[in-house]
Scaffold this motif. Structure first.
Motif, PDB file in Angstrom:
ATOM      1  N   ASP A  63     -20.027   7.414 -26.795  1.00 16.89           N
ATOM      2  CA  ASP A  63     -18.937   8.304 -26.577  1.00 16.89           C
ATOM      3  C   ASP A  63     -20.247   9.633 -27.875  1.00 16.89           C
ATOM      4  OD1 ASP A  63     -17.276  11.440 -27.195  1.00 16.89           O
ATOM      5  OD2 ASP A  63     -15.610  10.075 -27.994  1.00 16.89           O
ATOM      6  N   ASP A  64     -20.444   9.460 -28.726  1.00 16.65           N
ATOM      7  CA  ASP A  64     -20.843   9.754 -29.820  1.00 16.65           C
ATOM      8  C   ASP A  64     -22.041   9.168 -31.249  1.00 16.65           C
ATOM      9  OD1 ASP A  64     -20.018  13.041 -29.739  1.00 16.65           O
ATOM     10  OD2 ASP A  64     -18.262  11.550 -29.718  1.00 16.65           O
ATOM     11  N   PRO A  65     -22.667   7.613 -30.138  1.00 15.41           N
ATOM     12  CA  PRO A  65     -23.514   6.859 -31.147  1.00 15.41           C
ATOM     13  C   PRO A  65     -23.998   7.134 -32.984  1.00 15.41           C
ATOM     14  CG  PRO A  65     -24.372   7.302 -28.895  1.00 15.41           C
ATOM     15  CD  PRO A  65     -23.195   7.761 -28.857  1.00 15.41           C
TER      16      PRO A  65
ATOM     17  N   GLY B  71     -24.160  14.415 -29.928  1.00 16.86           N
ATOM     18  CA  GLY B  71     -23.156  13.046 -31.293  1.00 16.86           C
ATOM     19  C   GLY B  71     -24.419  12.320 -31.164  1.00 16.86           C
ATOM     20  N   THR B  72     -25.862  12.051 -30.392  1.00 18.67           N
ATOM     21  CA  THR B  72     -26.834  11.021 -30.516  1.00 18.67           C
ATOM     22  C   THR B  72     -27.683  11.437 -31.907  1.00 18.67           C
ATOM     23  OG1 THR B  72     -28.121  11.885 -29.147  1.00 18.67           O
ATOM     24  CG2 THR B  72     -26.384  10.719 -28.463  1.00 18.67           C
ATOM     25  N   LEU B  73     -27.557  12.985 -32.557  1.00 16.81           N
ATOM     26  CA  LEU B  73     -27.945  12.852 -33.768  1.00 16.81           C
ATOM     27  C   LEU B  73     -28.106  11.886 -34.984  1.00 16.81           C
ATOM     28  CD1 LEU B  73     -29.742  15.162 -35.004  1.00 16.81           C
ATOM     29  CD2 LEU B  73     -27.981  16.486 -35.161  1.00 16.81           C
ATOM     30  N   GLU B  74     -28.687  11.379 -34.916  1.00 12.73           N
ATOM     31  CA  GLU B  74     -28.942  10.378 -36.489  1.00 12.73           C
ATOM     32  C   GLU B  74     -29.514  10.995 -37.583  1.00 12.73           C
ATOM     33  OE1 GLU B  74     -27.912   7.583 -36.172  1.00 12.73           O
ATOM     34  OE2 GLU B  74     -28.093   6.516 -34.358  1.00 12.73           O
ATOM     35  N   PRO B  75     -28.757  10.710 -38.670  1.00  4.92           N
ATOM     36  CA  PRO B  75     -29.196  11.105 -39.849  1.00  4.92           C
ATOM     37  C   PRO B  75     -30.734  11.649 -40.053  1.00  4.92           C
ATOM     38  CG  PRO B  75     -27.760   9.569 -39.858  1.00  4.92           C
ATOM     39  CD  PRO B  75     -28.544   9.032 -38.829  1.00  4.92           C
ATOM     40  N   GLU B  76     -32.116  10.119 -39.778  1.00  2.00           N
ATOM     41  CA  GLU B  76     -33.237  11.032 -39.899  1.00  2.00           C
ATOM     42  C   GLU B  76     -33.744  11.786 -39.654  1.00  2.00           C
ATOM     43  OE1 GLU B  76     -31.812   7.992 -38.675  1.00  2.00           O
ATOM     44  OE2 GLU B  76     -31.958   6.070 -40.275  1.00  2.00           O
ATOM     45  N   LEU B  77     -33.241  11.286 -38.378  1.00  2.00           N
ATOM     46  CA  LEU B  77     -33.156  13.450 -37.413  1.00  2.00           C
ATOM     47  C   LEU B  77     -32.883  14.604 -37.579  1.00  2.00           C
ATOM     48  CD1 LEU B  77     -35.107  14.338 -34.723  1.00  2.00           C
ATOM     49  CD2 LEU B  77     -33.256  14.119 -33.303  1.00  2.00           C
ATOM     50  N   LYS B  78     -31.998  14.806 -38.206  1.00  2.00           N
ATOM     51  CA  LYS B  78     -30.493  15.364 -38.461  1.00  2.00           C
ATOM     52  C   LYS B  78     -32.158  16.122 -40.207  1.00  2.00           C
ATOM     53  CE  LYS B  78     -26.606  15.050 -38.807  1.00  2.00           C
ATOM     54  NZ  LYS B  78     -25.137  14.370 -39.036  1.00  2.00           N
ATOM     55  N   PHE B  79     -31.835  15.304 -40.790  1.00  2.00           N
ATOM     56  CA  PHE B  79     -33.336  15.610 -41.484  1.00  2.00           C
ATOM     57  C   PHE B  79     -34.724  16.391 -41.486  1.00  2.00           C
ATOM     58  CE2 PHE B  79     -30.448  13.227 -44.561  1.00  2.00           C
ATOM     59  CZ  PHE B  79     -30.702  13.853 -45.918  1.00  2.00           C
ATOM     60  N   GLU B  80     -35.585  15.707 -40.679  1.00  5.61           N
ATOM     61  CA  GLU B  80     -36.321  16.230 -39.638  1.00  5.61           C
ATOM     62  C   GLU B  80     -36.649  17.263 -40.030  1.00  5.61           C
ATOM     63  OE1 GLU B  80     -38.417  13.289 -37.407  1.00  5.61           O
ATOM     64  OE2 GLU B  80     -39.317  14.756 -35.963  1.00  5.61           O
ATOM     65  N   LEU B  81     -35.164  17.379 -38.618  1.00  5.17           N
ATOM     66  CA  LEU B  81     -35.062  19.254 -37.850  1.00  5.17           C
ATOM     67  C   LEU B  81     -34.336  20.145 -38.956  1.00  5.17           C
ATOM     68  CD1 LEU B  81     -33.176  18.236 -35.093  1.00  5.17           C
ATOM     69  CD2 LEU B  81     -35.486  18.490 -34.924  1.00  5.17           C
ATOM     70  N   ALA B  82     -34.318  19.936 -40.228  1.00  5.13           N
ATOM     71  CA  ALA B  82     -33.347  20.043 -41.411  1.00  5.13           C
ATOM     72  C   ALA B  82     -34.875  21.111 -41.876  1.00  5.13           C
ATOM     73  CB  ALA B  82     -32.645  19.701 -42.091  1.00  5.13           C
TER      74      ALA B  82
ATOM     75  N   ARG C  94      -6.963   7.312  -5.643  1.00  3.84           N
ATOM     76  CA  ARG C  94      -8.631   8.378  -5.744  1.00  3.84           C
ATOM     77  C   ARG C  94      -9.796   7.552  -6.111  1.00  3.84           C
ATOM     78  NH1 ARG C  94      -6.842  13.951  -8.074  1.00  3.84           N
ATOM     79  NH2 ARG C  94      -3.776  13.691  -7.121  1.00  3.84           N
ATOM     80  N   GLY C  95      -9.083   6.336  -6.835  1.00  4.59           N
ATOM     81  CA  GLY C  95     -10.654   5.559  -7.279  1.00  4.59           C
ATOM     82  C   GLY C  95     -11.599   6.966  -7.874  1.00  4.59           C
ATOM     83  N   THR C  96     -10.284   7.240  -8.947  1.00  2.00           N
ATOM     84  CA  THR C  96     -10.941   7.956  -9.944  1.00  2.00           C
ATOM     85  C   THR C  96     -11.176   7.105 -11.038  1.00  2.00           C
ATOM     86  OG1 THR C  96      -9.744   9.471  -9.621  1.00  2.00           O
ATOM     87  CG2 THR C  96      -9.853   9.631 -11.546  1.00  2.00           C
ATOM     88  N   GLY C  97     -12.633   7.015 -11.620  1.00  2.00           N
ATOM     89  CA  GLY C  97     -13.044   6.784 -12.688  1.00  2.00           C
ATOM     90  C   GLY C  97     -12.625   6.957 -14.382  1.00  2.00           C
ATOM     91  N   LEU C  98     -12.431   5.928 -15.510  1.00  2.00           N
ATOM     92  CA  LEU C  98     -12.445   6.701 -16.099  1.00  2.00           C
ATOM     93  C   LEU C  98     -13.288   6.232 -17.335  1.00  2.00           C
ATOM     94  CD1 LEU C  98      -9.008   6.783 -15.881  1.00  2.00           C
ATOM     95  CD2 LEU C  98      -8.661   5.331 -17.349  1.00  2.00           C
ATOM     96  N   THR C  99     -13.553   7.187 -18.529  1.00  2.00           N
ATOM     97  CA  THR C  99     -14.925   6.509 -19.052  1.00  2.00           C
ATOM     98  C   THR C  99     -14.215   6.326 -20.461  1.00  2.00           C
ATOM     99  OG1 THR C  99     -15.027   9.096 -19.405  1.00  2.00           O
ATOM    100  CG2 THR C  99     -16.963   7.780 -17.828  1.00  2.00           C
ATOM    101  N   CYS C 100     -14.160   4.682 -20.905  1.00  2.00           N
ATOM    102  CA  CYS C 100     -13.770   4.942 -21.877  1.00  2.00           C
ATOM    103  C   CYS C 100     -14.743   4.100 -23.209  1.00  2.00           C
ATOM    104  CB  CYS C 100     -12.983   3.567 -22.271  1.00  2.00           C
ATOM    105  SG  CYS C 100     -11.501   3.245 -20.647  1.00  2.00           S
ATOM    106  N   CYS C 101     -14.313   4.495 -24.475  1.00  2.00           N
ATOM    107  CA  CYS C 101     -15.557   3.963 -25.645  1.00  2.00           C
ATOM    108  C   CYS C 101     -14.997   3.637 -26.618  1.00  2.00           C
ATOM    109  CB  CYS C 101     -15.580   6.041 -26.022  1.00  2.00           C
ATOM    110  SG  CYS C 101     -16.110   6.768 -24.956  1.00  2.00           S
ATOM    111  N   PRO C 102     -14.919   2.352 -26.671  1.00  2.00           N
ATOM    112  CA  PRO C 102     -13.588   1.936 -27.980  1.00  2.00           C
ATOM    113  C   PRO C 102     -14.645   2.146 -28.813  1.00  2.00           C
ATOM    114  CG  PRO C 102     -15.732  -0.060 -25.791  1.00  2.00           C
ATOM    115  CD  PRO C 102     -14.912   1.062 -25.682  1.00  2.00           C
ATOM    116  N   VAL C 103     -15.548   1.636 -29.233  1.00  2.00           N
ATOM    117  CA  VAL C 103     -15.826   2.453 -30.611  1.00  2.00           C
ATOM    118  C   VAL C 103     -15.436   3.096 -31.171  1.00  2.00           C
ATOM    119  CG1 VAL C 103     -17.463   1.768 -32.683  1.00  2.00           C
ATOM    120  CG2 VAL C 103     -17.958   0.284 -30.660  1.00  2.00           C
ATOM    121  N   SER C 104     -14.989   4.026 -30.528  1.00  2.00           N
ATOM    122  CA  SER C 104     -15.019   5.716 -30.762  1.00  2.00           C
ATOM    123  C   SER C 104     -13.820   5.177 -31.002  1.00  2.00           C
ATOM    124  CB  SER C 104     -15.722   6.536 -29.313  1.00  2.00           C
ATOM    125  OG  SER C 104     -14.943   7.933 -29.646  1.00  2.00           O
TER     126      SER C 104
END
Ligand code: ADE
Ligand code: ZN
Length: 324
Positions: free
Chosen positions: A275-277, A19-30, A237-247
């Motif tokens: 999450d998937d920036p 989810g970090t694959l930016e369009p610029e890198l996508k074009f380069e890898l393609a 239990r001290g269980t953590g939650l990984t939240c992603c507001p913009v997502s």
């Protein structure tokens, strides 16, 4: 406050490397791999990133990662993220990868993990950012395929800190993967899984994750607020939650900022992540800023979110303590 947020030493625990694959890198890898893309320009590609649900996002996410084929592709992907993370003062990250999204299209498991691992080592040496890998199973595939992937990962166990569960949650409850998670625990992996925001049966999925699987962490999980008893279990239990507001704002009707605030006020170890920036146009810094814009958090609260994150990392205690 922007400068204060920029200066905070950060920790990111919910980040899909694909989810970090930016369009610029996508074009380069393609171009590198001789593949055609259905978009003429970066702008056209970005304009197609219009999601209104988890499934509409996932369609574009899986389509996008077809350009990842070779070990250097995975290396470049992870290095690009870690460079951006370092720029945002991220000191430590636990990074999800989706091996089945690659093995299912013929890319060998070892190609994926060797590329990612090499990037983690180089980023630590060159940028000072430390990171570990979490292997996610795709929950819309059969449990048998997840088990086969788990077994395939065992020669690389030293390179993977834990397992997660992602992709389309509809009709794919945690209990479907109970045997896979039991084996993963026996193998020494730590356990997390997505309980995405506002999914069908959200509370029952959280209950299964917490009580039947016994996860060490929950990814998203904001709907836990609907069940006071489960809130008390994660508090105890001290269980953590990984939240992603913009997502959240992309795949549901809101960032769920008020829910995150409530969890903080109850003392649950909530954290803020991207999450998937590349798809949601916000790395961790922008996620913290967005949450602050919604809630007007104090400096103490902003710092607490980072302390929560370092506290629930899967680092050995003495390493964790050095960050706290
Ligand atoms: N895969 C990548 N991002 C995801 C998310 N937010 N939920 C489920 N699966 C995912
Ligand atoms: Zn996620």
């Amino acid at each position: 406050m922007k400068d204060f947020i920029a200066g905070l030493p950060k920790c990111e625990l919910h980040l899909h490397i694909e989810g970090t694959l930016e369009p610029e890198l996508k074009f380069e890898l393609a171009a590198r791999n001789g593949l055609e893309l259905p978009y003429a320009t970066v702008e056209e590609m970005r304009a197609a990133y219009t999601f209104d649900s988890l499934s509409s996002f996932l369609t574009i996410y899986y389509e996008g990662m077809r350009v990842l084929r070779t070990e250097p592709d995975f290396y470049d992907l992870a290095m690009a993220y870690l460079r951006r993370a370092a720029e945002q003062n991220v000191r430590y990250a636990e990074i999800f990868f989706d091996p089945q999204a690659h093995t299912s299209r013929g890319v060998p498991f070892d190609v994926v993990i060797r590329g990612l691992r090499r990037a983690l080592l180089d980023a630590h040496a060159q940028l000072g950012v430390r990171a570990q890998l979490i292997m996610c199973f795709l929950r819309d595939f059969q449990a048998e395929y997840a088990m086969a992937t788990l077994l395939e990962s065992l020669p690389y166990k030293e390179w993977i800190v834990g397992v997660g569960l992602d992709s389309d949650e509809k009709g794919n409850p945690p209990a479907k993967f109970a045997a896979v998670y039991e084996r993963a625990r026996q193998e020494g992996y730590l356990l997390t899984m997505h309980c995405d925001v506002d999914q069908d049966d959200a509370i029952e999925h959280i209950r299964q994750a917490v009580e039947e699987i016994g996860v060490d962490r929950i990814d998203h999980g904001v709907n836990i607020l609907e069940d006071q008893r489960l809130v008390e279990v994660v508090l105890a239990r001290g269980t953590g939650l990984t939240c992603c507001p913009v997502s959240n704002g992309y795949v549901t009707d809101s960032m769920k900022a008020e829910g995150i605030r409530k969890l903080m006020d109850l003392g649950v170890r909530v954290t803020v992540n991207s999450d998937d920036p590349a798809y949601f146009a916000a790395y961790v810094q922008e996620n913290i800023e967005a949450l602050h814009d919604a809630l007007q958090l104090s400096r103490e609260e902003l710092a607490r979110l980072q302390r929560n994150a370092f506290e629930i990392t899967w680092l050995p205690r003495h390493v964790k303590d050095a960050y706290l």
